[in-house]
Design an enzyme around this catalytic site. Structure first.
Site, PDB file in Angstrom:
ATOM      1  N   GLU A 219       0.818  -1.206   0.000  1.00 40.02           N
ATOM      2  CA  GLU A 219       0.000   0.000   0.000  1.00 40.02           C
ATOM      3  C   GLU A 219       0.851   1.254   0.000  1.00 40.02           C
ATOM      4  O   GLU A 219       1.980   1.248   0.494  1.00 40.02           O
ATOM      5  CB  GLU A 219      -0.852   0.038   1.263  1.00 40.02           C
ATOM      6  CG  GLU A 219      -1.787  -1.107   1.338  1.00 40.02           C
ATOM      7  CD  GLU A 219      -2.513  -1.113   2.651  1.00 40.02           C
ATOM      8  OE1 GLU A 219      -3.403  -1.937   2.806  1.00 40.02           O
ATOM      9  OE2 GLU A 219      -2.193  -0.289   3.526  1.00 40.02           O
TER      10      GLU A 219
ATOM     11  N   CYS B  63       3.154   8.305   1.927  1.00 40.95           N
ATOM     12  CA  CYS B  63       3.420   7.320   2.969  1.00 40.95           C
ATOM     13  C   CYS B  63       3.784   6.011   2.259  1.00 40.95           C
ATOM     14  O   CYS B  63       2.957   5.440   1.544  1.00 40.95           O
ATOM     15  CB  CYS B  63       2.157   7.179   3.810  1.00 40.95           C
ATOM     16  SG  CYS B  63       2.237   5.875   5.021  1.00 40.95           S
TER      17      CYS B  63
ATOM     18  N   CYS C  98       4.391  -7.442   7.615  1.00 37.91           N
ATOM     19  CA  CYS C  98       5.306  -7.090   8.705  1.00 37.91           C
ATOM     20  C   CYS C  98       5.355  -8.252   9.676  1.00 37.91           C
ATOM     21  O   CYS C  98       4.318  -8.802  10.029  1.00 37.91           O
ATOM     22  CB  CYS C  98       4.827  -5.825   9.411  1.00 37.91           C
ATOM     23  SG  CYS C  98       5.881  -5.349  10.806  1.00 37.91           S
TER      24      CYS C  98
ATOM     25  N   CYS D  12       2.044  -6.224  15.855  1.00 36.65           N
ATOM     26  CA  CYS D  12       1.448  -5.361  16.883  1.00 36.65           C
ATOM     27  C   CYS D  12      -0.050  -5.664  16.918  1.00 36.65           C
ATOM     28  O   CYS D  12      -0.666  -5.874  15.867  1.00 36.65           O
ATOM     29  CB  CYS D  12       1.692  -3.890  16.569  1.00 36.65           C
ATOM     30  SG  CYS D  12       3.450  -3.490  16.556  1.00 36.65           S
TER      31      CYS D  12
ATOM     32  N   CYS E 126      -2.715  -3.660  14.687  1.00 40.75           N
ATOM     33  CA  CYS E 126      -2.332  -3.257  13.336  1.00 40.75           C
ATOM     34  C   CYS E 126      -2.742  -4.298  12.290  1.00 40.75           C
ATOM     35  O   CYS E 126      -2.443  -5.484  12.426  1.00 40.75           O
ATOM     36  CB  CYS E 126      -0.821  -3.038  13.298  1.00 40.75           C
ATOM     37  SG  CYS E 126      -0.178  -2.755  11.639  1.00 40.75           S
TER      38      CYS E 126
ATOM     39  N   CYS F   7      -2.531   1.925   8.241  1.00 41.58           N
ATOM     40  CA  CYS F   7      -1.619   0.849   7.919  1.00 41.58           C
ATOM     41  C   CYS F   7      -2.284  -0.520   7.650  1.00 41.58           C
ATOM     42  O   CYS F   7      -2.924  -1.082   8.514  1.00 41.58           O
ATOM     43  CB  CYS F   7      -0.746   0.756   9.160  1.00 41.58           C
ATOM     44  SG  CYS F   7       0.705  -0.181   9.070  1.00 41.58           S
TER      45      CYS F   7
HETATM   46  N1  SAH Z   1       6.348  -0.417  11.464  1.00 41.23           N
HETATM   47  C1  SAH Z   1       6.556   0.967  11.675  1.00 41.23           C
HETATM   48  C2  SAH Z   1       6.046   1.842  10.539  1.00 41.23           C
HETATM   49  C3  SAH Z   1       4.748   1.424   9.919  1.00 41.23           C
HETATM   50  S1  SAH Z   1       3.347   1.579  10.945  1.00 41.23           S
HETATM   51  C4  SAH Z   1       5.959   1.395  12.992  1.00 41.23           C
HETATM   52  O1  SAH Z   1       5.266   0.605  13.623  1.00 41.23           O
HETATM   53  O2  SAH Z   1       6.223   2.516  13.397  1.00 41.23           O
HETATM   54  C5  SAH Z   1       3.128   3.342  10.926  1.00 41.23           C
HETATM   55  C6  SAH Z   1       2.298   3.895  12.080  1.00 41.23           C
HETATM   56  O3  SAH Z   1       0.919   3.517  11.919  1.00 41.23           O
HETATM   57  C7  SAH Z   1       2.746   3.355  13.420  1.00 41.23           C
HETATM   58  O4  SAH Z   1       2.853   4.379  14.372  1.00 41.23           O
HETATM   59  C8  SAH Z   1       1.626   2.395  13.750  1.00 41.23           C
HETATM   60  O5  SAH Z   1       1.566   2.176  15.110  1.00 41.23           O
HETATM   61  C9  SAH Z   1       0.429   3.127  13.184  1.00 41.23           C
HETATM   62  N2  SAH Z   1      -0.788   2.315  13.024  1.00 41.23           N
HETATM   63  C10 SAH Z   1      -0.892   1.006  12.741  1.00 41.23           C
HETATM   64  N3  SAH Z   1      -2.197   0.630  12.721  1.00 41.23           N
HETATM   65  C11 SAH Z   1      -2.920   1.739  12.997  1.00 41.23           C
HETATM   66  C12 SAH Z   1      -4.336   2.004  13.130  1.00 41.23           C
HETATM   67  N4  SAH Z   1      -5.240   1.059  12.937  1.00 41.23           N
HETATM   68  N5  SAH Z   1      -4.714   3.261  13.450  1.00 41.23           N
HETATM   69  C13 SAH Z   1      -3.804   4.261  13.616  1.00 41.23           C
HETATM   70  N6  SAH Z   1      -2.482   4.069  13.502  1.00 41.23           N
HETATM   71  C14 SAH Z   1      -2.035   2.819  13.193  1.00 41.23           C
HETATM   72 FE1  SF4 Z   2       4.578  -3.828  11.898  1.00 37.65          FE
HETATM   73 FE2  SF4 Z   2       2.161  -2.698  12.100  1.00 37.65          FE
HETATM   74 FE3  SF4 Z   2       3.674  -3.046  14.273  1.00 37.65          FE
HETATM   75 FE4  SF4 Z   2       4.382  -1.197  12.452  1.00 37.65          FE
HETATM   76  S1  SF4 Z   2       2.536  -1.169  13.705  1.00 37.65           S
HETATM   77  S2  SF4 Z   2       5.725  -2.725  13.468  1.00 37.65           S
HETATM   78  S3  SF4 Z   2       3.716  -2.240  10.582  1.00 37.65           S
HETATM   79  S4  SF4 Z   2       2.834  -4.671  12.994  1.00 37.65           S
END
Ligand code: SAH
Ligand code: SF4
Length: 370
Positions: A101, A118, A125, A129, A132, A353
């Site tokens: 994406e 972005c 990944c 998390c 996510c 994300c």
């Molecule tokens: N892996 C890296 C970069 C990609 S994620 C990281 O975790 O920082 C980029 C940002 O999007 C991160 O701060 C992540 O926590 C946030 N993110 C992921 N899922 C999200 C969601 N559903 N709503 C808002 N932010 C989200």
């Molecule tokens: Fe990976 Fe999503 Fe966690 Fe970023 S927020 S490290 S993309 S699992």
């Protein structure tokens, strides 16, 4: 010579992703003049040209050889969604049919529109998390340099093609798409060097943000690179017990280690770090959470970015009501922490994300079973 097209059927060499020296070497190795590398570098990164036939300052015969032996490719657009607020989300396909994406976010300025792109750094990944969508989808592979830089070239091309009146400018790149940039460190760094090369794409280092979930080795390595990029750390919790559940990487690098890596980055670069904190209703928004965040943040002189959670069905978390967001911010500011609330962009098109890809796969699964 690197990046000969490993495993590709046609064995063509991908030229996107090479820097000027690598392109000069490429031509020299084939008995051509080195300066051909400089010409092609300009075609690729400044003129956004993918067709060798149009590289008119190269001899015709050389253009034909390149046609056979090399390629200039970007990811292909598979799907695009446009939000009411102008945010545009793209589902892109790579040469091996895997998808990633990319999101283009407009910002009105006096002289017209400015865009941030972005970009993704991995297909999926591995860090999982709990909130996510990308993490839930699992990990497939790292992106190559040309696939990362290709997202920026594609964005510039899309904007240039549509140019109506005031010139839209792509000024900022954030590594906040799919993937953990520091688990693909070398490719991400090569991409940043290409994006900021003053003879090429020429973006400002300070206009590039790398977001990490706390990959401590990457933070320490980046501190040594002599770059002025913005480092964003996805904190989301400042107590180990809670962060262990939200960001599983915390079990490997607990908060004390993360804090000292961020301190190191600040000491080395003089650049203040941004701490990202998604607000998850009734999970990380109480007084204790705010106190812990203040304790973590203050010595680092970091800025905190509060992010309203973009709800994804499967995770079961909720975005808190506005008064909880405002109260949380007040607690931080009263303690002297510099705090911003990130404007929610593209929520109506699932611009968080991993969401577009997750939805599409849902649709495919429904079709498969139905
Ligand atoms: N892996 C890296 C970069 C990609 S994620 C990281 O975790 O920082 C980029 C940002 O999007 C991160 O701060 C992540 O926590 C946030 N993110 C992921 N899922 C999200 C969601 N559903 N709503 C808002 N932010 C989200
Ligand atoms: Fe990976 Fe999503 Fe966690 Fe970023 S927020 S490290 S993309 S699992």
């Amino acid at each position: 010579m690197r990046r000969f097209s490993e495993g590709r059927v046609d064995m063509k060499t991908e030229l996107v992703g090479m820097n000027q020296t690598e392109l000069e070497d490429f031509f020299q190795d084939r008995g051509e003049k080195r300066f051909r590398g400089r010409q092609v570098y300009r075609w690729i990164y400044l003129n956004l040209e993918r067709d060798f036939a149009s590289m008119t300052d190269l001899p015709l015969q050389l253009r034909q050889v390149l046609e056979e032996k090399a390629r200039v490719t970007w990811p292909e657009v598979l799907e695009e969604k446009v939000s009411e607020d102008g945010t545009r989300k793209f589902l892109l396909e790579l040469q091996d049919q895997k998808t990633i994406e990319m999101v283009l976010i407009p910002q009105p300025v006096d002289s017209g529109l400015r865009y941030t792109v972005c970009v993704s750094s991995q297909v999926g990944c591995p860090l999982r998390c709990s909130f996510c969508a990308t993490g839930a989808g699992g990990f497939e592979r790292n992106l190559k340099v040309h696939e990362i830089v290709g997202q920026v070239l594609l964005s510039r091309w899309v904007l240039a093609r549509e140019n109506t009146g005031a010139e839209p400018r792509l000024t900022n790149v954030v590594f906040m798409g799919m993937g953990e940039p520091f688990l693909n460190y070398d490719a991400v760094l090569s991409a940043i060097r290409l994006l900021t090369d003053s003879e090429g794409i020429n973006m400002g280092q300070r206009h590039i943000t790398v977001s990490t979930s706390g990959e401590v080795r990457g933070i320490r390595r980046l501190a040594e690179e002599g770059l002025q990029v913005v480092l964003a750390v996805s904190l989301h919790a400042a107590r180990d017990s809670l962060r262990d559940t939200l960001v599983p990487l915390n079990r490997r690098y607990p908060l004390a280690e993360l804090q000292s890596a961020v301190q190191y980055y600040f000491d080395k670069t003089g650049r203040r770090v941004t701490l990202e904190y998604i607000l998850l209703n009734r999970i990380n928004t109480n007084r204790e959470d705010a106190r812990a965040l203040v304790t973590f943040t203050r010595p680092l002189l970091a800025n905190v970015n509060l992010i309203p959670y973009n709800e994804i069905g499967s995770a079961g978390y909720e975005c808190p009501p506005q008064e909880v967001v405002t109260r949380f911010r007040r607690w931080l500011e009263e303690a002297g922490v510099n705090t911003a609330i990130r404007e929610e962009r593209g929520a109506d098109i699932d611009a968080a994300c991993g969401q577009l890809k997750a939805k599409r796969e849902d649709i495919w699964q429904e079709n498969d079973t139905g």
